[in-house]
Design an enzyme around this catalytic site. Structure first.
Site, PDB file in Angstrom:
ATOM      1  N   ASN A  55      -7.825 -11.045  -2.390  1.00  0.00           N
ATOM      2  CA  ASN A  55      -7.665  -9.730  -1.772  1.00  0.00           C
ATOM      3  C   ASN A  55      -8.935  -8.916  -2.008  1.00  0.00           C
ATOM      4  O   ASN A  55      -9.528  -8.973  -3.072  1.00  0.00           O
ATOM      5  CB  ASN A  55      -6.448  -9.024  -2.391  1.00  0.00           C
ATOM      6  CG  ASN A  55      -6.258  -7.596  -1.915  1.00  0.00           C
ATOM      7  OD1 ASN A  55      -6.076  -6.684  -2.723  1.00  0.00           O
ATOM      8  ND2 ASN A  55      -6.279  -7.373  -0.623  1.00  0.00           N
ATOM      9  N   GLY A  56      -9.333  -8.166  -0.962  1.00  0.00           N
ATOM     10  CA  GLY A  56     -10.483  -7.276  -1.095  1.00  0.00           C
ATOM     11  C   GLY A  56     -11.525  -7.498  -0.025  1.00  0.00           C
ATOM     12  O   GLY A  56     -12.108  -8.582   0.065  1.00  0.00           O
ATOM     13  N   CYS A  87      -3.026  -1.391  -9.492  1.00  0.00           N
ATOM     14  CA  CYS A  87      -3.236  -0.052  -8.940  1.00  0.00           C
ATOM     15  C   CYS A  87      -4.166   0.747  -9.847  1.00  0.00           C
ATOM     16  O   CYS A  87      -3.874   0.942 -11.030  1.00  0.00           O
ATOM     17  CB  CYS A  87      -1.912   0.681  -8.777  1.00  0.00           C
ATOM     18  SG  CYS A  87      -2.143   2.375  -8.151  1.00  0.00           S
ATOM     19  N   MET A 114       0.847  -1.200   0.000  1.00  0.00           N
ATOM     20  CA  MET A 114       0.000   0.000   0.000  1.00  0.00           C
ATOM     21  C   MET A 114       0.875   1.241   0.000  1.00  0.00           C
ATOM     22  O   MET A 114       1.743   1.399   0.867  1.00  0.00           O
ATOM     23  CB  MET A 114      -0.930   0.002   1.211  1.00  0.00           C
ATOM     24  CG  MET A 114      -1.969  -1.109   1.189  1.00  0.00           C
ATOM     25  SD  MET A 114      -3.004  -1.117   2.664  1.00  0.00           S
ATOM     26  CE  MET A 114      -1.857  -1.853   3.851  1.00  0.00           C
ATOM     27  N   GLN A 160       7.630  -4.832  -4.749  1.00  0.00           N
ATOM     28  CA  GLN A 160       6.680  -4.717  -5.859  1.00  0.00           C
ATOM     29  C   GLN A 160       7.075  -3.568  -6.791  1.00  0.00           C
ATOM     30  O   GLN A 160       7.366  -2.465  -6.331  1.00  0.00           O
ATOM     31  CB  GLN A 160       5.260  -4.483  -5.342  1.00  0.00           C
ATOM     32  CG  GLN A 160       4.225  -4.569  -6.468  1.00  0.00           C
ATOM     33  CD  GLN A 160       2.828  -4.204  -6.031  1.00  0.00           C
ATOM     34  OE1 GLN A 160       2.540  -3.053  -5.767  1.00  0.00           O
ATOM     35  NE2 GLN A 160       1.946  -5.199  -5.962  1.00  0.00           N
ATOM     36  N   LYS A 206       0.189  -9.181  -8.848  1.00  0.00           N
ATOM     37  CA  LYS A 206      -1.071  -8.766  -8.234  1.00  0.00           C
ATOM     38  C   LYS A 206      -1.868  -8.003  -9.283  1.00  0.00           C
ATOM     39  O   LYS A 206      -1.362  -7.083  -9.915  1.00  0.00           O
ATOM     40  CB  LYS A 206      -0.827  -7.874  -7.014  1.00  0.00           C
ATOM     41  CG  LYS A 206      -2.116  -7.474  -6.286  1.00  0.00           C
ATOM     42  CD  LYS A 206      -1.798  -6.823  -4.939  1.00  0.00           C
ATOM     43  CE  LYS A 206      -3.097  -6.627  -4.142  1.00  0.00           C
ATOM     44  NZ  LYS A 206      -3.704  -5.322  -4.351  1.00  0.00           N
ATOM     45  N   GLY A 261      -5.201  -5.659   3.193  1.00  0.00           N
ATOM     46  CA  GLY A 261      -4.675  -4.322   2.966  1.00  0.00           C
ATOM     47  C   GLY A 261      -5.253  -3.323   3.942  1.00  0.00           C
ATOM     48  O   GLY A 261      -4.758  -3.153   5.056  1.00  0.00           O
TER      49      GLY A 261
END
Length: 329
Positions: free
Chosen positions: A204-205, A102, A19, A72, A141, A228
């Site tokens: 993820n999420g 992103c 992040m 990353q 990702k 995250g």
């Protein structure tokens, strides 16, 4: 056991998401202390690395106590991505991750991050360039697709696997959704249950509680979960999830004293990493998150925002702790 190249992770690992302006070494250290199994750096511009931009280079800082840790990178040029992977190799992370997720406009406009979702052939070329340029395991990702009319994650997962990546994390939203609406994990399940997929698939999420983590683990068949926003100001979530998996019971929420100790540690490590003044200025975004939902914190938050030294920080922490010891809620 889950393997990413030679990296061995526990069954159903919990990953800390990369992040921007959050997942720096001090924050990663806290999350490691509280149960994160694998962590990623903030995302780093391949172009920034190549032109030796100071901010990009500083994001390469990793420390042995946080391993395993991945760095990353993002970008839209094959040569730049390959060269930046070589630069990343020099600091010896455990893996290299590529950001194709992103959604931020300034990244997408450069044809990077989620911008690559519009051109899957380019995504594959960029991934191959990184895989072919490094001996480190490469992971990716990404998101479900650009929008609801172009969800292509099933095809993308197979093609990425063919490039030689060792794991794939799927944020279960489209780029058009940004971070709004509900993440649709059914697509993660479809990818995982594809008989052609052999690499670990992480979801993820929206995972912000032990209950939701267990629900998604049982319902969607993924190999692990990346957390995250649920960890911002709340690094305890990793151990809370693990405890709930084992016992079906919730750990007690962190006390005021434990929250203040986390702030103290975070601030101390931030000051050590970036220098006292800058480290404490950059801490300002975190104070409110550590005390989200705690009554009467507003007046103390103002005092934290005026701190420029660790000595001043200790004074404000002591004052805050004394107030809450006397205050019942």
């Amino acid at each position: 056991m889950i393997k990413i190249g030679n990296i061995e992770l526990p069954d159903f690992p919990l990953l800390l998401a990369p992040m921007e302006d959050v997942s720096d070494p001090p924050f990663r250290r806290l999350c490691k202390m509280h149960g994160a199994d694998l962590m990623y750096s903030e995302f780093i511009s391949s172009e920034g690395l190549i032109r030796d931009a100071m901010k990009s280079r500083q994001k390469l800082d990793i420390f042995d106590y946080e391993r395993p840790v991945g760095i990353q990178i993002f970008g839209g040029d094959e040569e730049a991505m390959a060269l930046s992977a070589k630069i990343v190799e020099t600091v010896e992370p455990d893996l290299v991750d590529i950001n194709f997720g992103c959604p931020v406009k300034k990244v997408v406009c450069k044809g990077a991050g989620a911008g690559v979702l519009k051109d899957i052939d380019l995504m594959i070329r960029l991934t191959k360039a990184v895989v072919n340029s490094t001996h480190l395991p490469v992971t990716v990702k990404t998101r479900l697709g650009w929008d609801n009319n172009s969800i292509n994650i099933m095809e993308v997962a197979e093609r990425l696997q063919e490039t030689g990546i060792k794991a794939l994390t799927i944020h279960a939203r489209t780029r058009a959704q940004m971070y709004k609406g509900e993440a649709d994990w059914s697509y993660i399940s479809k990818v995982k249950n594809n008989p052609n997929i052999e690499i670990p698939i992480f979801g993820n999420g929206d995972v912000n509680s032990p209950e939701k983590a267990l629900e998604y683990k049982q319902k969607y068949d993924c190999d692990g979960i990346m957390i995250g926003r649920g960890a911002i100001g709340y690094p305890w979530i990793f151990n809370e999830v693990k405890h709930f998996f084992k016992t079906g019971e919730n750990l007690a929420k962190p006390t005021i004293a434990e929250r203040l100790e986390a702030v103290r540690q975070h601030a101390k490590w931030s000051a050590e990493w970036k220098g006292e003044k800058l480290g404490l200025i950059e801490m300002r975004q975190h104070y409110g998150n550590y005390f989200r939902g705690i009554p009467h914190f507003k007046e103390f938050r103002v005092k934290f925002l005026e701190v420029f030294t660790l000595a001043e920080m200790d004074e404000v922490i002591a004052e805050t702790e004394q107030f809450y010891e006397e205050f019942s809620f």
